[in-house]
Design a protein around this motif. Structure first.
Motif, PDB file in Angstrom:
ATOM      1  N   CYS A   1       0.914  -1.182  -0.017  1.00 36.45           N
ATOM      2  CA  CYS A   1       0.101   0.075  -0.131  1.00 36.45           C
ATOM      3  C   CYS A   1       0.980   1.055   0.042  1.00 36.45           C
ATOM      4  N   VAL A   2       0.734   2.163  -0.739  1.00 37.06           N
ATOM      5  CA  VAL A   2       1.400   3.342  -1.004  1.00 37.06           C
ATOM      6  C   VAL A   2       0.389   4.672  -0.681  1.00 37.06           C
ATOM      7  N   LEU A   3       0.721   5.536   0.256  1.00 41.14           N
ATOM      8  CA  LEU A   3       0.056   6.568   0.544  1.00 41.14           C
ATOM      9  C   LEU A   3       0.811   7.888  -0.024  1.00 41.14           C
ATOM     10  N   PHE A   4       0.345   8.832  -0.261  1.00 38.83           N
ATOM     11  CA  PHE A   4       0.999  10.176  -0.398  1.00 38.83           C
ATOM     12  C   PHE A   4       0.297  11.310  -0.487  1.00 38.83           C
ATOM     13  N   ASP A   5       1.072  12.287  -0.281  1.00 43.60           N
ATOM     14  CA  ASP A   5       0.338  13.710   0.004  1.00 43.60           C
ATOM     15  C   ASP A   5       0.627  14.347  -1.287  1.00 43.60           C
ATOM     16  N   ARG A   6      -0.396  14.333  -2.191  1.00 40.47           N
ATOM     17  CA  ARG A   6      -0.383  15.171  -3.494  1.00 40.47           C
ATOM     18  C   ARG A   6       0.123  16.624  -3.709  1.00 40.47           C
ATOM     19  N   PHE A   7       0.095  17.340  -2.463  1.00 39.40           N
ATOM     20  CA  PHE A   7       0.708  18.581  -2.197  1.00 39.40           C
ATOM     21  C   PHE A   7       2.194  18.730  -2.145  1.00 39.40           C
ATOM     22  N   SER A   8       2.724  17.650  -1.640  1.00 40.38           N
ATOM     23  CA  SER A   8       4.168  17.787  -1.461  1.00 40.38           C
ATOM     24  C   SER A   8       5.131  17.815  -2.587  1.00 40.38           C
ATOM     25  N   LYS A   9       6.232  18.339  -2.540  1.00 38.15           N
ATOM     26  CA  LYS A   9       7.388  18.471  -3.604  1.00 38.15           C
ATOM     27  C   LYS A   9       7.521  17.060  -4.286  1.00 38.15           C
ATOM     28  N   GLY A  10       7.749  16.869  -5.502  1.00 36.69           N
ATOM     29  CA  GLY A  10       7.986  15.855  -6.125  1.00 36.69           C
ATOM     30  C   GLY A  10       7.159  14.691  -6.109  1.00 36.69           C
ATOM     31  N   SER A  11       5.873  15.084  -5.872  1.00 32.66           N
ATOM     32  CA  SER A  11       4.722  13.813  -5.819  1.00 32.66           C
ATOM     33  C   SER A  11       4.121  13.735  -7.172  1.00 32.66           C
ATOM     34  N   GLU A  12       4.594  14.610  -8.455  1.00 37.27           N
ATOM     35  CA  GLU A  12       4.245  14.016  -9.704  1.00 37.27           C
ATOM     36  C   GLU A  12       4.735  12.694 -10.003  1.00 37.27           C
ATOM     37  N   HIS A  13       4.148  11.786 -10.593  1.00 32.20           N
ATOM     38  CA  HIS A  13       4.443  10.375 -10.823  1.00 32.20           C
ATOM     39  C   HIS A  13       3.868   9.879 -12.087  1.00 32.20           C
ATOM     40  N   TRP A  14       4.282   8.722 -12.545  1.00 38.10           N
ATOM     41  CA  TRP A  14       3.956   7.922 -13.561  1.00 38.10           C
ATOM     42  C   TRP A  14       4.275   6.282 -13.456  1.00 38.10           C
ATOM     43  N   VAL A  15       3.667   5.529 -14.271  1.00 42.63           N
ATOM     44  CA  VAL A  15       3.709   4.024 -13.969  1.00 42.63           C
ATOM     45  C   VAL A  15       4.698   3.771 -15.180  1.00 42.63           C
ATOM     46  N   GLU A  16       5.677   2.920 -14.830  1.00 45.09           N
ATOM     47  CA  GLU A  16       6.613   2.507 -15.759  1.00 45.09           C
ATOM     48  C   GLU A  16       5.855   1.291 -16.723  1.00 45.09           C
ATOM     49  N   ARG A  17       6.104   1.257 -18.000  1.00 48.63           N
ATOM     50  CA  ARG A  17       5.610   0.449 -18.778  1.00 48.63           C
ATOM     51  C   ARG A  17       5.940  -1.128 -18.668  1.00 48.63           C
ATOM     52  N   LEU A  18       4.870  -1.932 -18.906  1.00 48.10           N
ATOM     53  CA  LEU A  18       5.305  -3.547 -18.552  1.00 48.10           C
ATOM     54  C   LEU A  18       6.230  -3.791 -19.639  1.00 48.10           C
ATOM     55  N   ASN A  19       7.266  -4.750 -19.384  1.00 44.10           N
ATOM     56  CA  ASN A  19       8.232  -4.986 -20.378  1.00 44.10           C
ATOM     57  C   ASN A  19       7.592  -6.158 -21.342  1.00 44.10           C
ATOM     58  N   ALA A  20       8.050  -5.924 -22.651  1.00 46.64           N
ATOM     59  CA  ALA A  20       7.275  -6.572 -23.599  1.00 46.64           C
ATOM     60  C   ALA A  20       7.317  -8.265 -23.461  1.00 46.64           C
ATOM     61  N   GLU A  21       8.180  -8.742 -22.794  1.00 44.97           N
ATOM     62  CA  GLU A  21       8.080 -10.256 -22.728  1.00 44.97           C
ATOM     63  C   GLU A  21       7.033 -10.565 -21.630  1.00 44.97           C
ATOM     64  N   TYR A  22       6.314  -9.705 -20.998  1.00 42.15           N
ATOM     65  CA  TYR A  22       5.192  -9.936 -20.331  1.00 42.15           C
ATOM     66  C   TYR A  22       3.867  -9.497 -20.751  1.00 42.15           C
ATOM     67  N   ALA A  23       3.884  -9.963 -22.056  1.00 47.58           N
ATOM     68  CA  ALA A  23       2.697  -9.421 -22.889  1.00 47.58           C
ATOM     69  C   ALA A  23       1.236  -9.845 -22.535  1.00 47.58           C
ATOM     70  N   GLY A  24       1.369 -10.777 -21.751  1.00 40.09           N
ATOM     71  CA  GLY A  24      -0.018 -11.748 -21.410  1.00 40.09           C
ATOM     72  C   GLY A  24      -0.369 -11.121 -19.819  1.00 40.09           C
ATOM     73  N   LEU A  25       0.295 -10.485 -19.238  1.00 45.69           N
ATOM     74  CA  LEU A  25       0.419 -10.218 -17.674  1.00 45.69           C
ATOM     75  C   LEU A  25      -0.449  -8.941 -17.591  1.00 45.69           C
ATOM     76  N   TYR A  26      -1.235  -8.781 -16.587  1.00 49.12           N
ATOM     77  CA  TYR A  26      -2.078  -7.571 -16.052  1.00 49.12           C
ATOM     78  C   TYR A  26      -1.287  -7.231 -14.689  1.00 49.12           C
ATOM     79  N   ARG A  27      -1.163  -5.818 -14.536  1.00 52.83           N
ATOM     80  CA  ARG A  27      -0.876  -5.238 -13.316  1.00 52.83           C
ATOM     81  C   ARG A  27      -2.213  -4.651 -12.605  1.00 52.83           C
ATOM     82  N   TYR A  28      -2.639  -5.195 -11.604  1.00 59.39           N
ATOM     83  CA  TYR A  28      -3.714  -4.915 -10.941  1.00 59.39           C
ATOM     84  C   TYR A  28      -3.609  -3.945  -9.603  1.00 59.39           C
ATOM     85  N   ASN A  29      -4.394  -2.923  -9.504  1.00 56.85           N
ATOM     86  CA  ASN A  29      -4.223  -2.196  -8.096  1.00 56.85           C
ATOM     87  C   ASN A  29      -5.505  -1.414  -8.078  1.00 56.85           C
TER      88      ASN A  29
END
Length: 226
Positions: A190-218
């Motif tokens: 579980c990740v909790l964060f304060d969206r007001f705090s410095k550096g809270s901009e974020h993204w998700v790294e893409r799944l690598n191609a060899e895991y084409a059949g995988l889903y990432r759930y959250n």
């Protein structure tokens, strides 16, 4: 019970708050916060092929249709992922968890960690602010800030058992001084964060191609103060 009692003691909450305040951005990563057996029941529901719908956003507009999406440049495309569709009058472990995450017990826990009173009293449609998402190899979440007015806290809970270290899919915060912070989408993390705090901009790294059949759930859940 949805929560792991050992992870919600007064001393644990004090430690979470200290970790939150010392990090940039202000965030805390909590392993095994939830009852693992109950999360297993949730996963069984989410792994069914039904109830998923593709969601696409651009930086200019949310919930664009396919025609608008095709017109948008790759630089303007912000999110492509699947969102879980609630079914009215249907009970499941997945729906029970969503209800718990917007209930008094969990919001009180977050309020103590962040030292701010969280409430849905001024939120017109709380349900749309807590839901499941899945990403495949073709999907993405580009860099952004969760900066809706009044939003105080963002929570992410990962539901990926036996996740491979080289599969990708990490949550990455911008951080400060070119020191990015990445969190792997491991089961019951579980990740909790304060969206007001410095550096809270974020993204998700893409799944690598060899895991084409995988889903990432959250689960993603946003919370407002009074």
């Amino acid at each position: 019970m949805w929560l792991n009692d050992q992870q919600t003691s007064d001393s644990a909450i004090d430690a979470y708050r200290a970790s939150l305040l010392s990090a940039c951005p202000n965030h805390v990563v909590i392993d095994n916060l939830f009852n693992a057996d109950r999360l297993d029941d949730v996963i069984q529901v989410l792994q069914q092929p039904d109830n998923w719908k593709t969601q696409q956003h651009t930086y200019a507009a949310l919930y664009v249709d396919n025609a608008e999406w095709q017109k948008a440049s790759s630089e303007q495309r912000f999110v492509q992922r699947d969102v879980w569709q609630r079914q009215e009058n249907e009970s499941s472990a997945a729906q029970d968890l969503l209800s718990f995450l917007r209930g008094n017990q969990f919001m009180s826990l977050l309020s103590r960690i962040f030292n701010v009173q969280l409430t849905d009293i001024n939120v017109s449609d709380p349900e749309i602010n807590t839901n499941y998402f899945r990403l495949g190899a073709a999907d993405f979440v580009a860099q952004h800030a969760d900066d809706s007015p009044g939003r105080e806290v963002c929570m992410l809970l990962y539901l990926n058992k036996s996740w491979q270290n080289n599969a990708g899919g990490e949550l990455t915060f911008l951080g400060q001084d070119d020191k990015q912070i990445s969190v792997a989408p491991l089961y019951n993390c579980c990740v909790l964060f304060d969206r007001f705090s410095k550096g809270s901009e974020h993204w998700v790294e893409r799944l690598n191609a060899e895991y084409a059949g995988l889903y990432r759930y959250n689960v993603v859940s946003w919370y407002w103060s009074e």
